[in-house]
Structures are given as C-alpha cells and as structure tokens.
Design an enzyme around this catalytic site. Structure first.
Site, PDB file in Angstrom:
ATOM      1  N   ARG A 114       0.565  -0.879  -0.355  1.00  0.00           N
ATOM      2  CA  ARG A 114      -0.771   0.039  -0.451  1.00  0.00           C
ATOM      3  C   ARG A 114       0.741   0.961  -0.014  1.00  0.00           C
ATOM      4  O   ARG A 114       0.930   1.955  -0.779  1.00  0.00           O
ATOM      5  CB  ARG A 114      -0.956   0.018   1.327  1.00  0.00           C
ATOM      6  CG  ARG A 114      -1.748   1.318   1.053  1.00  0.00           C
ATOM      7  CD  ARG A 114      -2.146   2.292   1.322  1.00  0.00           C
ATOM      8  NE  ARG A 114      -1.438   2.902   2.717  1.00  0.00           N
ATOM      9  CZ  ARG A 114      -0.973   3.696   2.812  1.00  0.00           C
ATOM     10  NH1 ARG A 114      -0.844   5.097   1.321  1.00  0.00           N
ATOM     11  NH2 ARG A 114      -0.253   4.705   3.938  1.00  0.00           N
ATOM     12  N   ASP A 115       1.734   1.759   0.741  1.00  0.00           N
ATOM     13  CA  ASP A 115       1.983   3.055   1.095  1.00  0.00           C
ATOM     14  C   ASP A 115       3.437   2.872  -0.115  1.00  0.00           C
ATOM     15  O   ASP A 115       3.473   3.930  -0.226  1.00  0.00           O
ATOM     16  CB  ASP A 115       2.922   2.811   2.957  1.00  0.00           C
ATOM     17  CG  ASP A 115       3.582   4.372   2.626  1.00  0.00           C
ATOM     18  OD1 ASP A 115       3.379   4.968   2.351  1.00  0.00           O
ATOM     19  OD2 ASP A 115       4.279   4.543   3.883  1.00  0.00           O
ATOM     20  N   HIS A 133       7.496   4.401  12.477  1.00  0.00           N
ATOM     21  CA  HIS A 133       6.872   4.081  10.964  1.00  0.00           C
ATOM     22  C   HIS A 133       7.868   4.897  10.380  1.00  0.00           C
ATOM     23  O   HIS A 133       7.899   6.392   9.968  1.00  0.00           O
ATOM     24  CB  HIS A 133       5.843   4.717  10.076  1.00  0.00           C
ATOM     25  CG  HIS A 133       5.425   4.713   8.486  1.00  0.00           C
ATOM     26  ND1 HIS A 133       5.259   4.125   8.075  1.00  0.00           N
ATOM     27  CD2 HIS A 133       6.307   5.358   7.470  1.00  0.00           C
ATOM     28  CE1 HIS A 133       4.387   4.363   6.380  1.00  0.00           C
ATOM     29  NE2 HIS A 133       5.371   4.894   6.757  1.00  0.00           N
ATOM     30  N   HIS A 139      10.856   6.346   7.276  1.00  0.00           N
ATOM     31  CA  HIS A 139      11.460   6.779   5.823  1.00  0.00           C
ATOM     32  C   HIS A 139      13.056   6.958   5.561  1.00  0.00           C
ATOM     33  O   HIS A 139      13.973   7.335   6.793  1.00  0.00           O
ATOM     34  CB  HIS A 139      10.764   7.932   5.302  1.00  0.00           C
ATOM     35  CG  HIS A 139       9.761   7.315   4.877  1.00  0.00           C
ATOM     36  ND1 HIS A 139       8.933   7.771   3.898  1.00  0.00           N
ATOM     37  CD2 HIS A 139       7.838   7.037   5.596  1.00  0.00           C
ATOM     38  CE1 HIS A 139       8.425   7.575   3.470  1.00  0.00           C
ATOM     39  NE2 HIS A 139       7.264   6.532   4.377  1.00  0.00           N
ATOM     40  N   CYS A 197       9.422   9.827  -2.032  1.00  0.00           N
ATOM     41  CA  CYS A 197       9.280  10.834  -1.137  1.00  0.00           C
ATOM     42  C   CYS A 197       8.489  11.912  -2.315  1.00  0.00           C
ATOM     43  O   CYS A 197       9.423  12.446  -3.075  1.00  0.00           O
ATOM     44  CB  CYS A 197      10.406  10.768  -0.289  1.00  0.00           C
ATOM     45  SG  CYS A 197      10.645  12.987   0.699  1.00  0.00           S
ATOM     46  N   ASN A 240      10.472   4.839   1.985  1.00  0.00           N
ATOM     47  CA  ASN A 240      10.109   4.022   3.316  1.00  0.00           C
ATOM     48  C   ASN A 240      11.427   2.953   3.590  1.00  0.00           C
ATOM     49  O   ASN A 240      11.760   3.202   2.805  1.00  0.00           O
ATOM     50  CB  ASN A 240       9.247   2.917   2.757  1.00  0.00           C
ATOM     51  CG  ASN A 240       7.314   3.473   2.954  1.00  0.00           C
ATOM     52  OD1 ASN A 240       7.489   4.399   1.803  1.00  0.00           O
ATOM     53  ND2 ASN A 240       6.845   3.678   3.701  1.00  0.00           N
TER      54      ASN A 240
END
Lengths: 307, 307
Positions: B15-16, B207, B209, B240, B249
């Site tokens: 998803r992300d 979470h 990055h 990003c 990520n």
C-alpha cells in the site's frame, strides 16, 4: 553516558573511496577533490596510498596528489603505508599521518597476506618507529573488526588483542573498521565497550560500511559508547570487494546529517559536502550513493522548479 | 532499558510503497506480492487503500486485491480508509484492520486537507466507531511526527496531542511516522519517550523513511525506548513526494538484518524477503532500494560465479 558535543570526521573518500574504482581517476581530479574537502572544513583527509602500483594501480599517483594539493593550516593529510618503501614515499611527500593496518580476523589475515595477525602487525614495527622518529602521527586501522568474509564471526577478544598490539607500536589513533558492513549496533557497542578498556576512548575511531544499510545505526551505537572520531566517504565512494555491486563506505553527507540532527559539532559544512559529492560522482561517472546528498539535491531541484 | 526480545514488523510495501508508482501495477502482481509476503512470515500486511481512485489511481483495485489474496490464518490485512465510503469498502472486503490518519504538523494539515489537525481527526470519529462496532482493529497513523516539509520543526507536544486524539477515537495501535525521513535518533527518542507517557508503549509503532539515510539509526533509537512495532517496505518500495528522486520507506530487508543482528525475533525469513524484493523490483521496473537486499544478492551471485 551522554553523547559527545563534537566529533572529528575523517574523510576517506580520496583514498579508501577511490582505490577500488576501475577506471583511473585523473590526478587533477583527486587533487581537486582533496582541496574541495579541506575548503568545506575537513581537517582530517585520507589523501593517498603509498602502496605498490602493481597492487593498487588507482593509487599510483600518490606522490603527485600530495605534491599538488593545497595544504590547509591545521589539516592532517594521511596516507596508507604498507611497508618501509611506502613510508619513505610518505615522508618525502610530507604526509602528516601514516596509516598502518591489520585484520582482526585470523582467516582474513592468512588468506589475504598469508601470515598471522600477530606477524602482520609486527612487520609494521619499523614503519611505526620511523614515523615516530620523524614526528609523524601513526594511525592503526583494524579491518574485519565486526565480521569477516571468510570466518564470519570475529570474537571481541581478537579485536582487543589487535588494539593492544597496535597500541604497543605507538599508534596515536586506532580505527575499528567494519570492512564488509556486517555489524549491527549491539555488537558495535560490545566491541567499543571492550576496546575502550585497553586504549583511550578519545583516540578510537569508528569506520563503518553501509553494505547492509547498518552504518548509521552503528555510528549512533558508537556515539552512545562515547566514540568521538568517525570515518566517512563523500558520496559513499567505495565499494565492497566481497559483494560486488553492493554499497561500501558510509556516505559523509549521511553522517553529517546525523551529527547535525543530534546537535553534535563537526566543523564541516554539509551543503558544501553535498556539492562535492555531486562533483566527484559526475567526475567518475558513478551514482551518488549518499541518501542525504540525493535528498538535499532533489529538494533543491524541486524548489528551483517550483519557483 | 533492555531491547525487546521480539518485534512485530508491519509490511507496508503493497500500500504505502506502491501507491506513488506512476505506472499502474497489475492487480495480479499486487495479489502475488501480498501472498508472497504472508508466505515469508509477515502477519501484518498493509494490503490496500479504499481511497477515491481520483486521488490515488494506483490503489483503485483495492477490492480486487483483497478478494484475490490468500488469507493466511492469523494474518492481519489492513487497509487505508479516509472516510465512511472507504470504510464500507473495507468492511465489504473483509479487512482485519482499518488505518485512519492525521498529521502532527498544523501547516501540513492546512495545506493538504485544508483543515486543522483537530478537525481532520474528529472527522474519523464515525469511521473508528463503525470499525469497532464491526469488530475491526483500528490503527491511527500520525504523519510528519518528526518534521514537516512546510513548517520544518514539529514540536513534541503536537505529536502527543494527536496521539491523545487518536487514543480517544479508540485506536488499537498508533504509528509515529517520519513521513519525510528528516528525523534523527535524539528527536526520535524524545518523541517516543513523550508519547509512551500517554499511550501504551506496546501499541505504538515506528514508521521511518530512509530519505536521509537515518531510518535504521532511528529504529535502533526507538528500540532503546522499548518500541516493539516497526513498519517497513520490501525493497524500499515508496518514494518521498517532497524530494522526488529521493529514497522513501525504509527497506524491510535492512530492518530484518538489523533485528537479526540484535537477536530480536521477527518470525520472518530474511532470505525469502530478499527474493520478494527482487521479484517486485523487477515486476515494476524499479531499482531495488534495499542495501541488505542488494548485498545479499551480490554475495549469492559472487558465490555462484566462484563455484
């Protein structure tokens, strides 16, 4: 323990970074790189290697590089010296510091130089003595301190033993190097906790490779153990000979971003280093391996597009 | 504080990670990716988004993905639900967990959704209530928790305030997200030390990055604060949006390598994840952004050549 308020960054791009490049990097480019680095604030630059050109052809122009660079007052230009012949070259080139080396892994030592760790370090005794007599600083670099491509695990006492041997040779500074980038923060802390018991903490450095992405975690771990000297390579110059195609030395830009975020002084201008990273990456036709460098460049480019 | 003995890894690649890909990723590839991930041991997979296809066309096939995947017993498949319409889709798709979201930065909230943080989270109240009534888990994701592309610094009390608002909605788990990757370990620890005072530590996740290369340092920092849940994206899928061309990520492979090195259990097979990283990178024509993944693949290739 609280984090140090300032750290010394040793820029190793011109030597450790470039030495594995296949295409010969022009002497003028190497000189330009070193000069840009000193202008950006670096006061410790690993500039050349006086190793046989048969072994490392890329470093064959060490004398010309050392003769061509602008010598900034207060800056320490170090060179790698594998033997007395290399030392003579370093002395003639007016190097400020020589770098001697040994592995913490017995398998690595036997496989690479066909002798034991103890023998390999003992061979540096005349080099270290001559350097001291000539007033040069001596740095000892310990490879495979967090793992070895041949034997895998490297016991912590082996690292301590090599530190003690290097200390006995009179090293002013000793590098704990994760040559193949396999270390993680727990082992990093364990190793530094052990070696700081036998050698002054403020003279120990961390040399990390980002092969498995662990370098910044390891640097933070070393900071938590009070380590105040770190090696880094602009644009992440350098590779990993044991995993071709993989990332090598930790990128200086990423390290500076970390230190800036932690409020730790380095005396170095991150923006200038990002530009140098682009300069050298383009000069040698290599992708810029610094994440912070790429992000800051992308941000600047996006801002320029939007304006 | 000692490190946790095990952590939960939430795989957000499907998803992300994929949501910003320009070329539409075929539904079968998405399904295959989720199935491979659950086979590798992941028990928490962010599988789809029930957001308007006008906003995120890449996620338009969320219902088909959820219908097509093999549902492993014990695995939690989560989906993003921006509103009641999204929730209805999630319910129909038999999602196990919904994800609601809000920013910790007032500037980001105003600029992106034209309302205050407080208003944006209040709008999720009916969604969270409906989810609870239907027996679904509710996860709240807080973006820009370590910095904002518009306002820069995000004060720690702002993050605490959003955590409290999400807790009031009944969130079972709350994500502290460094959306643009600007955080460093000191701030990470400060934020987690603050939010664990108002919400149970074992229900908070990190979470991160890797935009500036800081993700693994931040994860180690969060582990030192006792955090036991981390998000990661296989092959570093994701970008990003505020620094196009930069890394997004943190790569799952790098996180697993870290956890393995620290002796922290994840229940996930790193080698299998490395293969999945190659599979998805090749499927969508993207460079594999995992350093550990690339190094392990290079090592395996070199070993094959040598044998």
């Amino acid at each position: 323990m609280s984090l140090p308020s300032s750290v010394k960054i040793v820029e190793v791009g011109p030597r450790d970074g470039l030495q594995n490049e296949k295409e010969f990097v022009a002497t003028e480019v190497k000189i330009d790189l070193v000069n840009r680095l000193s202008a950006a604030g670096f006061r410790n630059i690993e500039a050349a290697s006086f190793v046989s050109p048969k072994w490392v052809p890329q470093m064959a122009d060490g004398a010309q590089v050392m003769a061509g660079i602008e010598r900034r007052p207060g800056a320490i230009y170090s060179v790698l010296t594998p033997n007395m012949k290399g030392f003579d070259g370093a002395l003639a080139a007016h190097a400020d510091e020589i770098v001697i080396f040994g592995a913490a892994s017995e398998a690595f030592s036997q496989k690479n130089i066909n002798c034991s760790i103890a023998e390999s370090i003992a061979r540096f005794e005349p080099v270290a003595r001559a350097a001291k007599e000539s007033g040069l600083r001596v740095r000892g670099s310990i490879s495979c301190a967090l793992g070895c491509p041949y034997q895998g695990d490297v016991p912590v006492p082996s690292v301590v033993d090599v530190v003690q041997r290097m200390a006995a040779l009179g090293c002013d500074e000793i590098d704990i190097a994760d040559t193949i980038g396999v270390g993680t923060p727990g082992r990093t802390r364990e190793v530094f906790a052990a070696v700081t018991k036998v050698f002054p903490r403020e003279q120990l450095s961390g040399h990390f490779h980002d092969t498995y992405g662990q370098a910044l975690g390891n640097i933070y771990a070393a900071l938590l153990e009070g380590i105040e000297i770190f090696h880094a390579s602009v644009a992440g110059l350098g590779g990993c000979p044991y995993a071709k195609g993989a990332t090598g030395n930790v990128a200086t830009e990423d390290v500076l971003y970390l230190m800036n975020g932690l409020g730790i002084e380095t005396g170095i201008d991150l923006e200038a280093v990002v530009s140098i990273g682009e300069f050298i990456s383009k000069s040698i036709g290599r992708a810029n391996a610094s994440r912070a460098g790429r992000a800051l460049l992308a941000k600047a480019a996006n801002a320029a597009c939007a304006s």
